[in-house]
Design a protein around this motif. Sequence first.
Motif, PDB file in Angstrom:
ATOM      1  N   LEU A  35       0.829  -1.212   0.000  1.00  0.00           N
ATOM      2  CA  LEU A  35       0.000   0.000   0.000  1.00  0.00           C
ATOM      3  C   LEU A  35       0.861   1.258   0.000  1.00  0.00           C
ATOM      4  O   LEU A  35       0.571   2.230  -0.718  1.00  0.00           O
ATOM      5  N   ALA A  38       2.456   1.629  -3.459  1.00  0.00           N
ATOM      6  CA  ALA A  38       1.474   2.087  -4.446  1.00  0.00           C
ATOM      7  C   ALA A  38       1.153   3.563  -4.244  1.00  0.00           C
ATOM      8  O   ALA A  38       1.002   4.323  -5.207  1.00  0.00           O
ATOM      9  N   LEU A  43       4.908   0.983  -8.250  1.00  0.00           N
ATOM     10  CA  LEU A  43       4.127  -0.243  -8.393  1.00  0.00           C
ATOM     11  C   LEU A  43       4.985  -1.497  -8.442  1.00  0.00           C
ATOM     12  O   LEU A  43       4.510  -2.590  -8.119  1.00  0.00           O
ATOM     13  N   THR A  46       5.004  -2.645  -5.007  1.00  0.00           N
ATOM     14  CA  THR A  46       3.748  -3.311  -4.670  1.00  0.00           C
ATOM     15  C   THR A  46       3.758  -4.742  -5.187  1.00  0.00           C
ATOM     16  O   THR A  46       3.348  -5.679  -4.494  1.00  0.00           O
ATOM     17  N   SER A  47       4.243  -4.913  -6.413  1.00  0.00           N
ATOM     18  CA  SER A  47       4.342  -6.251  -6.991  1.00  0.00           C
ATOM     19  C   SER A  47       5.286  -7.134  -6.180  1.00  0.00           C
ATOM     20  O   SER A  47       4.987  -8.301  -5.911  1.00  0.00           O
ATOM     21  N   ASN A 122      -2.426  -4.649 -12.151  1.00  0.00           N
ATOM     22  CA  ASN A 122      -3.808  -4.843 -11.725  1.00  0.00           C
ATOM     23  C   ASN A 122      -3.894  -4.847 -10.200  1.00  0.00           C
ATOM     24  O   ASN A 122      -3.606  -5.858  -9.557  1.00  0.00           O
ATOM     25  N   MET A 123      -4.297  -3.717  -9.632  1.00  0.00           N
ATOM     26  CA  MET A 123      -4.400  -3.625  -8.175  1.00  0.00           C
ATOM     27  C   MET A 123      -5.492  -4.527  -7.625  1.00  0.00           C
ATOM     28  O   MET A 123      -5.378  -5.040  -6.515  1.00  0.00           O
ATOM     29  N   ASN A 124      -6.542  -4.765  -8.416  1.00  0.00           N
ATOM     30  CA  ASN A 124      -7.604  -5.653  -7.943  1.00  0.00           C
ATOM     31  C   ASN A 124      -7.080  -7.068  -7.735  1.00  0.00           C
ATOM     32  O   ASN A 124      -7.448  -7.737  -6.767  1.00  0.00           O
ATOM     33  N   TRP A 126      -4.042  -7.774  -6.995  1.00  0.00           N
ATOM     34  CA  TRP A 126      -3.183  -7.695  -5.814  1.00  0.00           C
ATOM     35  C   TRP A 126      -4.024  -7.725  -4.537  1.00  0.00           C
ATOM     36  O   TRP A 126      -3.706  -8.445  -3.583  1.00  0.00           O
ATOM     37  N   TYR A 127      -5.126  -6.939  -4.509  1.00  0.00           N
ATOM     38  CA  TYR A 127      -6.012  -6.947  -3.343  1.00  0.00           C
ATOM     39  C   TYR A 127      -6.606  -8.342  -3.123  1.00  0.00           C
ATOM     40  O   TYR A 127      -6.754  -8.799  -1.984  1.00  0.00           O
ATOM     41  N   LYS A 166      -6.785   3.785   3.120  1.00  0.00           N
ATOM     42  CA  LYS A 166      -7.043   3.009   1.909  1.00  0.00           C
ATOM     43  C   LYS A 166      -8.347   2.239   1.969  1.00  0.00           C
ATOM     44  O   LYS A 166      -8.876   1.809   0.928  1.00  0.00           O
ATOM     45  N   THR A 179     -12.176  -5.329  -2.028  1.00  0.00           N
ATOM     46  CA  THR A 179     -11.573  -4.997  -0.734  1.00  0.00           C
ATOM     47  C   THR A 179     -12.579  -5.099   0.418  1.00  0.00           C
ATOM     48  O   THR A 179     -12.321  -4.568   1.498  1.00  0.00           O
TER      49      THR A 179
END
Length: 264
Positions: A35, A38, A43, A46-47, A122-124, A126-127, A166, A179
Motif C-alpha cells: 500500500l 502504491a 508499483l 507493490t508487486s 492490476n491492483m484488484n 493484488w487486493y 485506503k 476490498t
Amino acid sequence: MKDLTFLTLVSLCLLQPMVQAFFFGPIAVGLGVGLLAAGGGFLLGTSLSRSRSRRSYRQSRNYRYQPSHHWDSSYNRYYAQPRQNYYYGSDKWSSHHRGKRSADQLEELHRMKRDIDENGFNMNDWYRDMTEMDQDSCGKKLICELRSKEASGVSMSVEEKLIAEKFGSGKQVDVSDITVEFDLAAQIGRNMGEARCQQLYNRCETSTADMVKMIRTEFENLKDLQKDLDNSVDADAQMKKEKDDLMKEFKEDKIDLDKNWNWA
C-alpha cells in the motif's frame, strides 16, 4: 497479467541479494508495504510485496519483535514453522552490493518495471491475493485497529495514516468490492473500537504496533532498492550520452572508425 504474475514469482529466485539476512512476518506486512509503495507510485514495490509472500508461519507467544533484529532470521524463526497460513518473507536489499549478482538483480528489476510500465499493474488482483493470503487475519486486524486509532483522535504516523485511509472511506461497505473484508474491518474499527477488533481478529497474535514497525523497516529497505534502481537508470543514460557525444566528435572531425589504423 497472468504472465506478469508468473514472471514476478519466478523473479523471486533471482532477487536473492546475498542471502545473509531474512525476515519472516505476517502477510499484513506485505499488505502494508504494498500500500505504501502504491501510494508513492512505485508499483514495482507493490508487486514485490506480493511475490515475497510465502506459505505457512507460526509465531511463538513469547516472541517480542525488535526492529534491530528485523533481518536476523534466528530471531524471526518463530514465523517459519509449518502451518496452514501464509507469511511474508523478504531478503534485505543492500546498496553496497557489488559484482555480477547485483547487476543481474538490477537487470531483472528493470525488466519487471518495464513490464509493469507497458502492461499496467492490476491492483484488484493484488487486493484479491492479499485477501486470500490473510488467513491469520493480521491484515484485517491492522486496518481495524488503525481506523480505531484514527477515530479516537490518537496521534498517528504518516505510514499509519496512509495505510488506514485506503479502506472504509465511506459510511457503507460495498459487498461486491474486492476490498470488502478490509473495508469491513475499517468500519468495525472506526465505529466499534479497538477491543472489538481484537475480539474479532484474535487469530492474529502480532500486535498492530509491531506490524507497523515491521512495515516501516521493510518500506525503508524498499526505498533503498528503488533508489538503486533509479540510479542505475541514470548511469545507463549517462553512458549512452557519453557514447553519443564521442561518436558526434568523431563525425565532426571526420574520423573514419571503419578504417584500419596502424598504431606502430
